[in-house]
Write a protein that holds these residues in place. Sequence first.
Motif, mmCIF file in Angstrom:
data_model
loop_
_atom_site.group_PDB
_atom_site.id
_atom_site.type_symbol
_atom_site.label_atom_id
_atom_site.label_comp_id
_atom_site.label_asym_id
_atom_site.label_seq_id
_atom_site.Cartn_x
_atom_site.Cartn_y
_atom_site.Cartn_z
ATOM 1 N N ASP A 125 77.360 -1.683 103.490
ATOM 2 C CA ASP A 125 78.719 -2.153 103.761
ATOM 3 C C ASP A 125 78.817 -3.670 103.632
ATOM 4 O O ASP A 125 79.800 -4.188 103.108
ATOM 5 C CB ASP A 125 79.201 -1.714 105.147
ATOM 6 C CG ASP A 125 80.661 -2.104 105.354
ATOM 7 O OD1 ASP A 125 81.518 -1.624 104.588
ATOM 8 O OD2 ASP A 125 80.934 -2.929 106.249
ATOM 9 N N GLN A 129 81.150 -5.882 101.152
ATOM 10 C CA GLN A 129 82.031 -7.001 101.496
ATOM 11 C C GLN A 129 81.866 -8.155 100.503
ATOM 12 O O GLN A 129 82.836 -8.820 100.148
ATOM 13 C CB GLN A 129 81.763 -7.468 102.923
ATOM 14 C CG GLN A 129 82.174 -6.451 103.975
ATOM 15 C CD GLN A 129 81.743 -6.855 105.358
ATOM 16 O OE1 GLN A 129 81.941 -8.002 105.765
ATOM 17 N NE2 GLN A 129 81.144 -5.934 106.101
ATOM 18 N N PRO A 156 79.180 1.882 100.192
ATOM 19 C CA PRO A 156 80.367 2.639 100.588
ATOM 20 C C PRO A 156 81.671 2.052 100.037
ATOM 21 O O PRO A 156 82.552 1.622 100.778
ATOM 22 C CB PRO A 156 80.308 2.587 102.113
ATOM 23 C CG PRO A 156 79.600 1.317 102.420
ATOM 24 C CD PRO A 156 78.620 1.120 101.294
ATOM 25 N N ARG A 157 81.752 2.013 98.725
ATOM 26 C CA ARG A 157 82.933 1.534 98.017
ATOM 27 C C ARG A 157 83.115 2.397 96.780
ATOM 28 O O ARG A 157 82.145 2.889 96.212
ATOM 29 C CB ARG A 157 82.771 0.084 97.518
ATOM 30 C CG ARG A 157 82.522 -0.963 98.563
ATOM 31 C CD ARG A 157 83.774 -1.204 99.377
ATOM 32 N NE ARG A 157 83.674 -2.320 100.285
ATOM 33 C CZ ARG A 157 83.116 -2.277 101.490
ATOM 34 N NH1 ARG A 157 82.552 -1.190 101.922
ATOM 35 N NH2 ARG A 157 83.120 -3.349 102.257
#
Length: 189
Positions: A125, A129, A156-157
């Motif tokens: 994560d 970012q 997680p994208r």
Amino acid sequence: MGRIIFDTAATLNGWIADEHDSLSWLFAVPGGEVPDPELLPSTAAVMVEGRTTYEWVLRESDILAHPEKWQEFHGARPTFVFTHQELPVPEGADIRFVSGSVEEALPAIRAAAGDDDIWVVGGGDLAGQFFDAGVLDELAVSIAPVTLTGGAPLFPRRVESDRLRLESVTAIGQFARLRYSVAATVRSS
């Protein structure tokens, strides 16, 4: 200015840690306990990690009791840890806690790196970012011959194929090493 690289190991089915934030699955793979130098970004002058990764490293190697173990992996590189909590620091380690956004912390991280690369160690994560901020340059993944039933996802994208360009695929021991360059986003005005 150096590159920002997310370089990590993952399972075949895309997990970087198990349900207990553990990497014990990785250390069970031949070559996972002491990674081949080809599996690590040698040009990184600075490391960046999230609180969960930092706390796991401290716990797993009992680094607070044995601070010399910090140097085995991190060396003398400054390590920026994104957290909103007060955390212990191993003796002799150059730890710099940051609690803001990637955009807010980036000038200090880049200043510490100079012209060298920045290695985002984990987690997924946090690397996401950096991607969201449009500053992630490379995604390198060493795929291990392991599957897990859950845990922390690799990235997680949602990232479409127009943003990633395969640069290399290499077999290193039991690992399949994949390196992708990340295309910059075009910002509309």
